[in-house]
Design a protein around this motif. Structure first.
Motif, short mmCIF file in Angstrom:
data_model
loop_
_atom_site.label_atom_id
_atom_site.label_comp_id
_atom_site.label_asym_id
_atom_site.label_seq_id
_atom_site.Cartn_x
_atom_site.Cartn_y
_atom_site.Cartn_z
N LEU A 140 -63.47 -43.53 -55.97
CA LEU A 140 -63.49 -43.87 -57.40
C LEU A 140 -62.06 -43.92 -57.90
CD1 LEU A 140 -66.33 -41.46 -58.58
CD2 LEU A 140 -66.52 -43.90 -58.10
N THR A 183 -64.43 -44.12 -65.30
CA THR A 183 -63.80 -44.72 -64.13
C THR A 183 -63.60 -46.21 -64.35
OG1 THR A 183 -65.92 -45.06 -63.04
CG2 THR A 183 -64.75 -43.01 -62.54
N ASN A 240 -59.45 -44.08 -61.53
CA ASN A 240 -59.42 -43.71 -62.94
C ASN A 240 -57.98 -43.76 -63.44
OD1 ASN A 240 -60.09 -42.67 -65.46
ND2 ASN A 240 -61.44 -41.11 -64.60
#
Length: 121
Positions: free
Chosen positions: A14, A28, A16
């Protein structure tokens, strides 16, 4: 708690704009500006016995189909209190499409997970 429950099933990467926490998990993104910090979170489906991950970032060619080049690579040690995930950040200044790949040192030829991110003006 969120990190250990999220990673028991599959491996994920992920991205961010902020350091990962329970509050920032819902924010995100995979689109960034040049020079911006890109925080990443790599989760693993099970404990990595060697406690080492191999991470790579590839820059995709024009239109994401004309080849690629390795622009960043790192071997990281997973800490004892973070056996199911690893988080850090990097900064890129060149616009384009990128792919991040994660491998376990246990099986370095088997891809754990991959995800794409983009740097745009």
């Amino acid at each position: 708690m969120i990190f250990t429950t999220a990673c028991e099933k599959e491996a994920y990467i992920l991205f961010n704009k902020y350091p990962f926490s329970e509050e920032s998990m819902s924010a995100t993104t995979n689109v960034f500006k040049p020079g911006e910090k890109i925080y990443y979170l790599v989760t693993t489906p099970k404990t990595v016995k060697t406690k080492r991950l191999l991470l790579q970032v590839m820059k995709m060619g024009k239109d994401e189909r004309l080849g690629y080049e390795t622009v960043w690579g790192k071997q990281v040690k997973v800490r004892d209190e973070q056996v199911f995930y690893y988080t850090d950040y990097f900064v890129f200044h060149s616009t384009g499409a990128y792919e991040m790949r994660a491998y376990s040192k246990d099986e370095p030829t088997k891809l754990l997970t991959t995800n794409y991110f983009y740097i745009r003006n």
